[in-house]
Design an enzyme around this catalytic site. Structure first.
Site, short mmCIF file in Angstrom:
data_model
loop_
_atom_site.label_atom_id
_atom_site.label_comp_id
_atom_site.label_asym_id
_atom_site.label_seq_id
_atom_site.Cartn_x
_atom_site.Cartn_y
_atom_site.Cartn_z
N ARG A 1 7.26 -1.01 -3.55
CA ARG A 1 6.15 -1.47 -2.69
C ARG A 1 5.59 -2.77 -3.22
O ARG A 1 5.17 -3.64 -2.47
CB ARG A 1 5.07 -0.39 -2.63
CG ARG A 1 5.29 0.65 -1.55
CD ARG A 1 6.68 1.27 -1.57
NE ARG A 1 6.85 2.28 -0.57
CZ ARG A 1 6.53 3.57 -0.73
NH1 ARG A 1 6.11 4.01 -1.90
NH2 ARG A 1 6.69 4.41 0.26
N ASP B 1 12.94 1.74 -1.90
CA ASP B 1 12.12 2.31 -0.82
C ASP B 1 12.25 1.37 0.38
O ASP B 1 13.02 0.40 0.34
CB ASP B 1 10.65 2.49 -1.26
CG ASP B 1 10.03 3.73 -0.61
OD1 ASP B 1 9.98 3.76 0.63
OD2 ASP B 1 9.61 4.65 -1.33
N HIS C 1 13.27 6.82 3.45
CA HIS C 1 12.74 5.68 2.67
C HIS C 1 13.82 4.62 2.39
O HIS C 1 13.82 4.02 1.32
CB HIS C 1 12.14 6.18 1.35
CG HIS C 1 10.83 6.90 1.53
ND1 HIS C 1 9.61 6.25 1.60
CD2 HIS C 1 10.54 8.22 1.71
CE1 HIS C 1 8.64 7.13 1.78
NE2 HIS C 1 9.18 8.34 1.87
N ASP D 1 12.45 12.81 -0.21
CA ASP D 1 11.15 13.08 0.43
C ASP D 1 11.07 12.40 1.80
O ASP D 1 11.68 11.37 2.05
CB ASP D 1 10.00 12.59 -0.45
CG ASP D 1 10.08 11.10 -0.73
OD1 ASP D 1 11.20 10.60 -0.93
OD2 ASP D 1 9.04 10.43 -0.73
N GLU D 2 10.28 13.01 2.67
CA GLU D 2 9.84 12.40 3.92
C GLU D 2 10.98 11.78 4.73
O GLU D 2 10.83 10.69 5.28
CB GLU D 2 8.75 11.37 3.63
CG GLU D 2 7.52 11.99 2.99
CD GLU D 2 6.48 10.97 2.53
OE1 GLU D 2 5.29 11.30 2.61
OE2 GLU D 2 6.85 9.87 2.08
N TRP E 1 5.64 17.90 -5.42
CA TRP E 1 4.56 16.92 -5.18
C TRP E 1 3.60 17.37 -4.10
O TRP E 1 2.43 17.06 -4.15
CB TRP E 1 5.15 15.54 -4.85
CG TRP E 1 5.79 15.39 -3.49
CD1 TRP E 1 7.05 15.76 -3.14
CD2 TRP E 1 5.19 14.81 -2.32
NE1 TRP E 1 7.28 15.45 -1.81
CE2 TRP E 1 6.15 14.85 -1.29
CE3 TRP E 1 3.94 14.25 -2.04
CZ2 TRP E 1 5.90 14.38 0.00
CZ3 TRP E 1 3.69 13.77 -0.76
CH2 TRP E 1 4.68 13.84 0.24
N TYR F 1 -1.70 12.37 -8.58
CA TYR F 1 -1.41 11.15 -7.81
C TYR F 1 -2.34 10.02 -8.24
O TYR F 1 -3.53 10.00 -7.96
CB TYR F 1 -1.46 11.45 -6.30
CG TYR F 1 -0.04 11.73 -5.80
CD1 TYR F 1 0.82 12.51 -6.56
CD2 TYR F 1 0.46 11.17 -4.63
CE1 TYR F 1 2.13 12.75 -6.17
CE2 TYR F 1 1.77 11.39 -4.22
CZ TYR F 1 2.59 12.18 -4.99
OH TYR F 1 3.89 12.40 -4.62
N ASP G 1 -2.35 6.93 -7.45
CA ASP G 1 -2.75 5.89 -6.49
C ASP G 1 -4.06 6.27 -5.79
O ASP G 1 -4.66 5.42 -5.13
CB ASP G 1 -1.64 5.62 -5.46
CG ASP G 1 -1.18 6.86 -4.72
OD1 ASP G 1 -1.23 7.98 -5.30
OD2 ASP G 1 -0.75 6.74 -3.56
N TRP H 1 2.14 5.30 -6.97
CA TRP H 1 2.67 4.60 -5.79
C TRP H 1 1.92 3.29 -5.66
O TRP H 1 0.70 3.24 -5.89
CB TRP H 1 2.49 5.47 -4.53
CG TRP H 1 3.20 6.78 -4.65
CD1 TRP H 1 2.64 8.00 -4.89
CD2 TRP H 1 4.61 7.01 -4.57
NE1 TRP H 1 3.62 8.97 -4.96
CE2 TRP H 1 4.84 8.38 -4.76
CE3 TRP H 1 5.72 6.17 -4.35
CZ2 TRP H 1 6.11 8.95 -4.75
CZ3 TRP H 1 6.99 6.73 -4.33
CH2 TRP H 1 7.17 8.10 -4.52
N THR H 2 2.62 2.23 -5.28
CA THR H 2 1.98 0.92 -5.43
C THR H 2 1.74 0.16 -4.11
O THR H 2 1.64 -1.05 -4.13
CB THR H 2 2.81 0.04 -6.40
OG1 THR H 2 4.13 -0.10 -5.86
CG2 THR H 2 2.86 0.62 -7.78
N GLU H 3 1.64 0.88 -3.00
CA GLU H 3 1.31 0.18 -1.75
C GLU H 3 0.06 -0.68 -1.91
O GLU H 3 -0.02 -1.80 -1.40
CB GLU H 3 1.05 1.18 -0.61
CG GLU H 3 2.28 1.87 -0.07
CD GLU H 3 2.55 3.20 -0.75
OE1 GLU H 3 2.15 3.39 -1.92
OE2 GLU H 3 3.19 4.06 -0.11
C1 ACM Z 1 5.97 11.34 -2.14
O1 ACM Z 1 4.78 11.18 -2.48
N1 ACM Z 1 6.39 10.94 -0.95
C2 ACM Z 1 6.93 11.98 -3.01
#
Ligand code: ACM
Length: 625
Positions: A160, A189, A264, A339-340, A406, A431, A433, A477-479
Site C-alpha cells: 500500500r 497486493d 488482492h 484473504d478477501e 485475523w 491490528y 493500523d 496495514w499501510t493504506e
Molecule cells: C486482512 O486483514 N485482510 C488479513
C-alpha cells in the site's frame, strides 16, 4: 574521595534503577541485588564459544558499548562481561532463552543457542540508562528468561506504501530490540508488487508502479488518466532482499514472505491480465475505491483482482513465483495470503462453472479451497510450509496448512481443533493500523484499538491445546501509513503490549506495572528521536445521555494522574475543573477541552472536541470503557 564516589554512585543509580526495572517484555524471573556493576574502561570481554552467530551478536553489543563511550580492555581485568553457550543444554531455556547475572565485577550471559544470547543482549541493553551519561552503572540482578511462544511477529505491508531497504531494516532493528522474531512481509497486493521475480519481469516493471495520488485511500482518489505515467512505488531486487534477510538473521528475525493470492492481485494482473477470468487490461490500484463492503464480511470487487483458479497457466505462474521466493527466504514458512478473495467473477463465468462441474466442486468456497490446496503442494515442493489467512479454512482446509487467524480468534480456534498450527493476529487485539487514541487527534481510520485492549491479548483461547498455537502477531496495514516515522507511531507502544503477550508468562503480566515500564520506553524512543504514540496518556472521553441530558465521563490509564477539563470555551485547561464524576454538557456553541496532568504537569495531548461531535458519539462506547 570515597564519600564523593558514593554520592556519584547514588546519583547515577537513582537515575538508572528506574530504567533497570522496566524491561519489556517482562522476563520470566528477575531478582535484583545490592551489587553495582560500573562501566569503566577496565572491563574485558570473554566469549566462551566459537559459534559464529553468537560472536556476531556479541560484536553488535561491542558496537553498542563503543557508541555510548565504553571501550573494552583486551587484557585480562578484574571485571568482565562473559558470554557463553551451555555445554549441556538447560532444557527450560529452550532455543531462545538465556540467563543473565550482573554482579559487582561480572556480567554473565549464558544460553543454549545464539538466539538466546541475542535475546539476553536485548535485555542487557535495556538495563542501561536512557540518556547518555559520563558514568554508567547498572544494578545487580539475576534474570532467567525464555519465550512463551516461538512466533512473535509483526506484519509490515509494503504494498500500500513502499518502504525503502533502509526503512525496512530500521523496522526490523527496532522490533528485534523487543524480542519480536518474525517479520511477516506483505510483499504484494492490489496497490503494488514489491518483489523481483526474474522469470516474470513484468511483475515489477508494471506491477510495482502506480499513478501518484495523495490523501486518503478511497473515493477521493481518482483513477489513472489516459496515458498517465505510473511513477509511484518501487520494489526490492533479489540482491536487496538477500541483504534484508541477512540483516534480519543478524537480529534473530525470520522473515516470512507473503504473496497474497488468489485475491488482492490487481498489481499482478496489471502485469499479466491473462491470469484473471475476464482477462481485461488493468492498472495497479492507486488507492482508489474499487470495492463495496456490506458488513458481515460481505463485499463486492468492482474491478476483478482475483487469479483464475481454473487455469493451469495460473499454477505455472504460482510455481515460478514460489520457486524464487523459496530460494530467497531461508525460513520455514511462506504465506500465500488467501484473504478477501472475491468470488463474483468466478460465479458468473461459464468456463469456471464448467470446470467446477467436471471436478465435482460444489461452490466457489470449495473452488478456493481447490486453489489453496494446489498452492500448498507447490509451496511444499519447494521445501516450505504454507501459512495463510483464516479464509483458507473456507471450503476445507488443506492438510498441514498453518492458519493465521485475523477475523477474531474463531478461525484459529477452528484450525487448532482440527490439529493445525495457528498464529493468532486478530483485529480485536493486534491490528496496528487502527487508531490508538481519540479520533480528534489521530489520523482517522475505520476502527480503534487502545494499548490497554492490546495488552489483554491472550493467544491461547480456553479449551484449546496450547501446542497448536505458534504465537501471535501485530499487523501493520499501510493504506493510511505513507512514511516510516508514522509506521513507528502506529506500531509502538502496542507492539510492547503484544510482545508481552507472546513472550512473557501470562502470570507476569500486569497492566499498571506495564504502563509504568512503558513510560521509560517512551523516554528511550524520545532519546533516539523516534516518535511513537503516547495516546495512552490522553483522557478517554465517553458521552452518553441520562434522562435526555448529555453527560460526559472521563478517564485514563495513568496511575496518580488527574484530568482537568473545561466546557465553557475557556483555557488553559488546568484552570478549568478537576474531573471527579461525570458531568453535564450544557447546550450551546461550546467545546470540551480536557487533558491529563501528573504532579501539576500536563502529559499527553489536549483534546478539544466540539459539542456537535460529542452529540454524535452518544451510544458509542470509546475503547477502554
Ligand atoms: C486482512 O486483514 N485482510 C488479513
Amino acid at each position: 574521595m570515597k564519600y564523593k564516589f558514593y554520592i556519584l554512585l547514588f546519583f547515577v543509580l537513582s537515575q538508572h534503577l528506574y530504567s533497570q526495572h522496566s524491561i519489556i517484555p517482562i522476563p520470566v524471573s528477575y531478582t535484583s541485588t545490592d551489587a553495582v556493576f560500573i562501566f569503566d574502561n577496565q572491563i574485558s570481554l570473554e566469549i566462551e564459544t566459537n559459534d559464529s552467530q553468537t560472536k556476531q551478536y556479541v560484536a553488535q553489543f561491542r558496537n553498542f558499548l563503543s557508541e555510548i563511550g565504553v571501550s573494552l580492555s583486551d587484557k585480562p581485568t578484574e571485571k568482565s562481561i562473559s558470554v557463553s553457550l551451555y555445554k549441556n543444554d538447560i532444557s527450560e531455556l529452550g532455543d531462545e532463552g538465556y540467563s543473565l547475572e550482573v554482579t559487582k565485577n561480572n556480567i554473565n550471559l549464558s544460553a543454549n543457542k545464539a538466539a538466546g544470547i541475542f535475546n539476553g543482549i536485548q535485555t542487557l541493553k535495556q538495563l542501561f540508562p536512557v540518556e547518555k551519561t559520563d558514568s554508567i552503572a547498572i544494578a545487580g540482578c539475576n534474570i532467567k528468561d525464555y519465550p512463551r511462544f516461538k512466533w512473535r511477529g509483526l506484519m509490515l505491508d509494503v504494498s500500500r506504501h513502499f518502504f525503502s531497504v533502509e526503512e525496512v531494516k530500521a523496522y526490523i532493528n527496532q522490533m528485534s530490540a523487543y524480542k519480536l522474531n518474525v517479520l511477516h512481509w506483505h510483499l504484494t497486493d492490489d496497490q503494488g508488487w514489491r518483489i523481483e521475480i526474474k522469470a516474470l519481469p513484468k511483475l515489477t516493471e508494471i506491477g510495482a508502479w502506480r499513478v501518484e495520488r495523495h490523501g486518503r485511500f478511497g473515493k477521493s482518489r481518482t483513477v489513472p488518466k489516459p496515458n498517465e505515467k505510473a511513477t509511484y512505488g518501487g520494489f526490492y531486487t533479489q540482491e536487496q532482499i538477500k541483504d534484508i534477510v541477512r540483516y534480519a538473521q543478524d537480529r534473530n528475525v525470520t522473515i516470512v514472505p507473503e504473496i497474497d493470492i488468489p485475491g488482492h492481485s490487481m498489481a499482478a494482473l496489471a502485469a499479466y491480465p491473462e491470469l484473471s477470468v475476464k482477462k481485461e487490461p488493468k492498472y495497479v490500484a492507486p488507492g482508489t475505491k474499487f470495492s463495496e463492503w456490506y458488513g458481515n464480511g460481505k463485499f463486492k470487487m468492482l474491478i476483478e483482482n482475483t487469479l483464475n483458479p481454473t487455469d493451469e497457466k495460473v499454477y505455472d505462474f504460482v510455481d515460478k513465483v514460489f520457486t524464487e521466493v523459496a530460494q530467497l527466504f531461508p525460513g520455514n514458512y511462506i504465506h500465500m495470503g488467501g484473504d478477501e478473495a472475491y468470488h463474483g467473477y468466478w460465479e458468473e463465468n461459464p468456463k469456471v462453472q464448467k470446470f467446477m462441474k467436471k471436478h465435482k466442486i460444489k461452490d466457489t468456497h470449495e473452488l478456493q479451497s481447490y486453489f489453496v490446496k494446489r498452492v500448498k503442494k507447490i509451496i511444499n515442493s519447494k521445501g516450505k510450509k504454507m501459512i495463510g489467512w483464516d479464509e483458507i479454512l473456507d471450503g476445507g482446509l488443506a492438510d498441514g496448512a498453518t492458519v493465521m487467524s485475523w477475523r477474531g480468534m474463531k478461525g484459529g480456534i477452528a484450525a487448532a481443533k482440527m490439529k493445525h498450527e495457528v498464529v493468532m493476529s486478530p483485529t480485536t487485539f493486534a491490528y496496528l493500523d487502527y487508531m490508538q487514541g481519540d479520533e480528534t487527534v489521530e489520523n482517522k481510520i475505520y476502527s480503534s484499538l487502545s494499548l490497554e485492549k492490546s495488552y489483554t491479548f491472550e493467544p491461547v483461547p480456553a479449551d484449546i491445546d496450547p501446542k497448536y498455537i505458534l504465537g501471535g502477531q501485530g499487523n501493520l496495514w499501510t493504506e493510511a501509513i505513507p512514511t516510516m516515522p508514522y509506521a513507528f507511531y502506529m506500531t509502538y507502544p502496542r507492539a510492547f503490549a503484544l510482545v508481552e503477550s507472546v513472550w512473557s508468562p501470562a502470570a507476569n503480566k500486569n497492566w499498571k506495572n506495564f504502563i509504568q515500564r512503558t513510560q521509560v520506553h517512551f523516554d528511550r524512543f524520545d532519546a533516539s528521536n523516534i516518535n511513537i504514540c503516547k495516546a495512552v496518556l490522553d483522557p478517554i472521553v465517553h458521552v452518553y445521555k441520562e434522562n435526555d441530558i448529555l453527560m460526559c465521563e472521563l478517564k485514563n490509564s495513568i496511575p496518580n494522574s488527574e484530568i482537568y477539563y473545561s466546557i465553557d470555551n475557556t483555557y488553559p485547561v488546568q484552570f478549568g475543573v478537576k474531573y471527579s464524576i461525570p458531568f453535564q454538557i450544557p447546550e450551546g456553541d461550546i467545546k470540551l477541552r480536557t487533558q491529563t496532568f501528573v504532579d501539576g504537569k500536563s502529559i499527553g495531548r489536549e483534546l478539544i472536541i466540539d459539542r456537535t461531535i460529542l452529540v454524535k458519539r452518544v451510544g458509542k462506547k470509546p475503547f477502554s470503557f
